[in-house]
Write a protein that holds these residues in place. Sequence first.
Motif, PDB file in Angstrom:
ATOM      1  N   PRO A 161     -23.130   4.255 -73.740  1.00 39.95           N
ATOM      2  CA  PRO A 161     -23.642   5.384 -72.955  1.00 39.95           C
ATOM      3  C   PRO A 161     -25.041   5.091 -72.407  1.00 39.95           C
ATOM      4  N   VAL A 162     -25.227   5.332 -71.105  1.00 42.98           N
ATOM      5  CA  VAL A 162     -26.527   5.042 -70.492  1.00 42.98           C
ATOM      6  C   VAL A 162     -27.114   6.239 -69.744  1.00 42.98           C
ATOM      7  N   ILE A 163     -26.268   7.134 -69.232  1.00 40.85           N
ATOM      8  CA  ILE A 163     -26.762   8.282 -68.469  1.00 40.85           C
ATOM      9  C   ILE A 163     -25.966   9.523 -68.855  1.00 40.85           C
ATOM     10  N   GLU A 164     -26.677  10.611 -69.081  1.00 42.89           N
ATOM     11  CA  GLU A 164     -26.031  11.877 -69.401  1.00 42.89           C
ATOM     12  C   GLU A 164     -26.047  12.790 -68.170  1.00 42.89           C
ATOM     13  N   GLU A 165     -24.906  13.385 -67.864  1.00 46.68           N
ATOM     14  CA  GLU A 165     -24.801  14.340 -66.760  1.00 46.68           C
ATOM     15  C   GLU A 165     -24.211  15.650 -67.283  1.00 46.68           C
ATOM     16  N   ARG A 166     -24.723  16.768 -66.809  1.00 46.10           N
ATOM     17  CA  ARG A 166     -24.114  18.041 -67.175  1.00 46.10           C
ATOM     18  C   ARG A 166     -23.000  18.363 -66.189  1.00 46.10           C
ATOM     19  N   LEU A 167     -22.001  19.089 -66.674  1.00 43.04           N
ATOM     20  CA  LEU A 167     -20.924  19.543 -65.809  1.00 43.04           C
ATOM     21  C   LEU A 167     -21.236  20.949 -65.321  1.00 43.04           C
ATOM     22  N   VAL A 168     -20.921  21.212 -64.071  1.00 42.80           N
ATOM     23  CA  VAL A 168     -21.160  22.532 -63.477  1.00 42.80           C
ATOM     24  C   VAL A 168     -19.918  22.969 -62.713  1.00 42.80           C
ATOM     25  N   LEU A 169     -19.834  24.273 -62.496  1.00 41.51           N
ATOM     26  CA  LEU A 169     -18.833  24.801 -61.597  1.00 41.51           C
ATOM     27  C   LEU A 169     -19.418  24.767 -60.189  1.00 41.51           C
ATOM     28  N   VAL A 170     -18.701  24.176 -59.255  1.00 45.33           N
ATOM     29  CA  VAL A 170     -19.183  24.051 -57.883  1.00 45.33           C
ATOM     30  C   VAL A 170     -18.323  24.942 -56.998  1.00 45.33           C
ATOM     31  N   LEU A 248     -25.288  16.698 -54.733  1.00 44.63           N
ATOM     32  CA  LEU A 248     -24.667  18.022 -54.684  1.00 44.63           C
ATOM     33  C   LEU A 248     -25.589  19.057 -54.045  1.00 44.63           C
ATOM     34  N   ARG A 249     -26.890  18.914 -54.267  1.00 43.67           N
ATOM     35  CA  ARG A 249     -27.851  19.890 -53.727  1.00 43.67           C
ATOM     36  C   ARG A 249     -27.928  19.849 -52.208  1.00 43.67           C
ATOM     37  N   HIS A 250     -27.377  18.816 -51.590  1.00 40.24           N
ATOM     38  CA  HIS A 250     -27.415  18.697 -50.132  1.00 40.24           C
ATOM     39  C   HIS A 250     -26.129  19.186 -49.465  1.00 40.24           C
ATOM     40  N   TYR A 251     -25.154  19.616 -50.262  1.00 34.55           N
ATOM     41  CA  TYR A 251     -23.928  20.196 -49.716  1.00 34.55           C
ATOM     42  C   TYR A 251     -24.072  21.720 -49.643  1.00 34.55           C
ATOM     43  N   GLU A 252     -23.238  22.345 -48.822  1.00 33.54           N
ATOM     44  CA  GLU A 252     -23.238  23.808 -48.708  1.00 33.54           C
ATOM     45  C   GLU A 252     -22.431  24.403 -49.863  1.00 33.54           C
ATOM     46  N   VAL A 253     -22.947  24.192 -51.072  1.00 35.30           N
ATOM     47  CA  VAL A 253     -22.279  24.682 -52.277  1.00 35.30           C
ATOM     48  C   VAL A 253     -23.324  25.263 -53.220  1.00 35.30           C
ATOM     49  N   GLU A 254     -22.834  26.002 -54.209  1.00 39.74           N
ATOM     50  CA  GLU A 254     -23.679  26.493 -55.298  1.00 39.74           C
ATOM     51  C   GLU A 254     -23.204  25.842 -56.596  1.00 39.74           C
ATOM     52  N   ARG A 255     -24.168  25.456 -57.434  1.00 39.93           N
ATOM     53  CA  ARG A 255     -23.869  24.852 -58.736  1.00 39.93           C
ATOM     54  C   ARG A 255     -24.098  25.911 -59.805  1.00 39.93           C
ATOM     55  N   VAL A 256     -23.023  26.312 -60.466  1.00 44.19           N
ATOM     56  CA  VAL A 256     -23.091  27.414 -61.428  1.00 44.19           C
ATOM     57  C   VAL A 256     -22.915  26.854 -62.837  1.00 44.19           C
ATOM     58  N   PRO A 257     -23.833  27.169 -63.768  1.00 46.05           N
ATOM     59  CA  PRO A 257     -23.677  26.703 -65.154  1.00 46.05           C
ATOM     60  C   PRO A 257     -22.380  27.217 -65.776  1.00 46.05           C
ATOM     61  N   ILE A 258     -21.777  26.400 -66.638  1.00 46.10           N
ATOM     62  CA  ILE A 258     -20.539  26.763 -67.327  1.00 46.10           C
ATOM     63  C   ILE A 258     -20.892  27.360 -68.690  1.00 46.10           C
ATOM     64  N   ALA A 259     -20.369  28.559 -68.963  1.00 47.82           N
ATOM     65  CA  ALA A 259     -20.702  29.250 -70.208  1.00 47.82           C
ATOM     66  C   ALA A 259     -20.006  28.627 -71.413  1.00 47.82           C
ATOM     67  N   ASP A 260     -18.834  28.059 -71.209  1.00 43.32           N
ATOM     68  CA  ASP A 260     -18.095  27.457 -72.315  1.00 43.32           C
ATOM     69  C   ASP A 260     -18.856  26.252 -72.880  1.00 43.32           C
ATOM     70  N   LYS A 261     -18.684  26.024 -74.183  1.00 49.82           N
ATOM     71  CA  LYS A 261     -19.282  24.848 -74.788  1.00 49.82           C
ATOM     72  C   LYS A 261     -18.584  23.608 -74.253  1.00 49.82           C
TER      73      LYS A 261
END
Length: 297
Positions: A161-170, A248-261
Amino acid sequence: MNLKQLEYFVTLAETEHYRKAAESLYITEPSLNRAVRDLEKEMGVPLFEKRGRNIFLTQYGKMFYPYVTKSLEELRRGLQIMKAYTRPDRGLINLGFVYTMGYTAVPNMITQFHNTEGNEAIEFDFIQGTTRELIKKLKEETVDLVFCSAVADEPDILFYPVIEERLVLVVPKGHPLANRASVSLKEIEPYPFIAFHKSSGMHSMVEDLLQRADSHPDVVCHIEEDNAMAGFVAAGYGIAVMPDFYLLRHYEVERVPIADKADRRYLFMAVHKRHNMLPVVERFRNFVLAGGPHTAV
């Protein structure tokens, strides 16, 4: 038969001219002619025939040519590898990585590596692709190291493992879920869902998350690559669960945090267990591992 005779044969076959071939080889025409005649005598077949002032391969020469060129190329590659073992501070590293790592992660990593004393002369060739494509190239030894997702059914590959990424709802701009502080995966069931293709390293992770949340959204399509997925979401084709990568921040989308663990999503450095690793590649591998896993930005 010796190595020089084979080199002379290839050069003459490619120039189709004794004088040009001799000049290219820095030898005299009589020396070249004698070497070719000795080779033909040893093999028992004519390799060249004259037509006017030019010379051409016979049918036997045409049959022999690809074997000689392949053998000489393999020999050159072997010599390069042997030389590389004596110089860990010089050489070429063939590095593969998934598309999303090409924006900031890999460029920053390579820049930091080159800025470290002793690494200035090390060169890189890069190739991008999906995790499955890159793992295939790693096993074929066309790349030395790969940055990708982990794959469960590859016992000969080590994943660090070298990089950690969070998952979001897009979701698209203006979507009913767009302004939420967080969303549970059960809540996405009424909306068209864009899933990762099975060839993507993300497929099984998102599937597991949805199963644990007992969420069964209507999958409208499967997509292999993150940027394409973001583009379809921005166009209003559906919503998606995906890594929060840089663009992702440059697309016409919203990144919503996921409540589930959710499990941590890592990108890994993949190394083949059984392949010999050149010192220059080992040097870069150790540099990456010394930094430890860090969060993508």
